[in-house]
Motif scaffolding. Sequence first.
Motif: not given
Length: 595
Positions: A57-73
Amino acid sequence: MPHRRTFLDITASATGQRWVERLDGRQVNVALAIAQHHGISDIIARILAGRGVGIDEAPAFLNPTIKALMPDPRTLTDMDRASSRLAEAITRRERVAIFGDYDVDGAASSALLSRFLEHFDVPNEIYIPDRIFEGYGPNPAAMEQLASRAKLIVTVDCGTNSAIAIEAAKGAGADVVVLDHHQVAGELPNGVPVVNPNREDDISGLGNLCAAGVVFMTLVETARLLRERGGFTAPDLMSMLDLVALATVCDVVPLTGLNRAFVVSGLKIARLMDNKGLEALVKVSRIGEPLNPFHFGFLLGPRINAGGRIGDAALGARLLTLHDISEAERIALELDRLNAERQVMEKQMLDQAENEVAAELADGKGPSIIVTANDKWHPGIVGLLAARLKERTQRPAFAIAFNPSGIGTGSGRSIAGFDLGRLVRKAHEAGLIVKGGGHAMAAGITVERAKLGDLRAFFEQEASEQVSKLREASTLEIDGAIAASGATIALLEEMERAGPYGSGHPAPVIVLPNHRLNFAKIVGTGGHIKLSFSLMDKTNLDAILFRGEGTALGDFLFSHIGERMHVAGTLTVNHFNGRRTVQMRVLDAAPVANI
């Protein structure tokens, strides 16, 4: 829980805490693997491993993006109904009333929705209730009044527990949509969409969102619906993330997952100063450096809140919607004035409360939950008072302001591990308070003076055992130790790669072992203590203890000037006259004799 080794053998610091190493044996191995697999520095690897970040998880944690982390509303319950009704209002250009809470989250949520509607030329108004005369959340009179002017009322950061007021609005001919995040107490409003990740039938897993986060997700889905219908160009919602970031930090929700991505992206937007209200507020707050979460939580947030506490509750929300810089500067100056007035009132109230609490705790025991009350306190400041008492006593605390009719408006703040919202709901079920609600770390109550004694006894009965265990097990988790000379800008910049830090993602706690306290003095009007530490009379490191005057830690420091000690804190950048230097924000200290 894995065993944590005592750090520097400190079992009882100046604040009564045991210092422990944040990383257990397994996490040390994870840190090594993160560093080796991803080419990440040992410092960053230890910070990530100590906060539960896995190897992959480390690389994604250091570069958090809304596109990657936001689920379908649409994973949020009732999202389809709520977004559809909003899209319908926009399509028909119906007038919309926004009913918001009087804190930062409510102001930012209201402004976010208003700006979205404004883009489509949809007439709208924001209504923020008066904290003293109306209290928290929708009330029937206000909702009926709004229904006479608007086809749709959207409640933000409130409404989940306001079934009666929402029925009044429906009876007056308006539709209602609820966008909220507070815990549910009783039956949900009937027949209206309630988007709240903390309702029992919501399985989105987004319960950590603040209200502005819920509003943002609703607007994302509404924009999607409008695009499908054709003829509508939605605004750039990413450009409004400064409001979401502000609310996320100020509502002290965990800075993990999607919330962290909101703050990372929102800070970038906020630094552009496109929001004239924020720009004006930064100016009156005299912030001369790039915005960070500290500025949101301790400089901008309190000023936005000041209107709701002792002035016009709508000032904060109005400020965040403005495009006219001159009008924004006028309101920002008014909020700055109100905040200064609030600080004076808070100091007077805190002195009174601390005298009362000191008497209760004189025998070294005292109640597990602090409950203070006064007929002359301002109800808009009791939340701040409760927070200060919680900090000073390391116990959950309530402060209550009684009016001449014997009705008290109270606010509570909790310690980590104790669910205050649950306790308040149980008190309401027991008939001990008129109303109440909140979440794990903060809650509000309305109580009759005649029942105050019974409420205190109930709190003690329900909470004594758990609070005692939590206090006995109180620990300060240490990430590492350095010398004062090692506290460099380069080190801090490296550590900031794993930020921003806040609730749920704590800043690294660093210890200066065996350092000399060169001096300590009170600065400012808030009882802050300015300090300086050095090792072997070499490099000095400036430090600050916020609101330390009169605390156990402050007293310890003043009584050990010129002596060696272990001091723990977080590192920050201090900007002054174009220079950047490192400063420590002190959290705790302990005598060297404890080695």
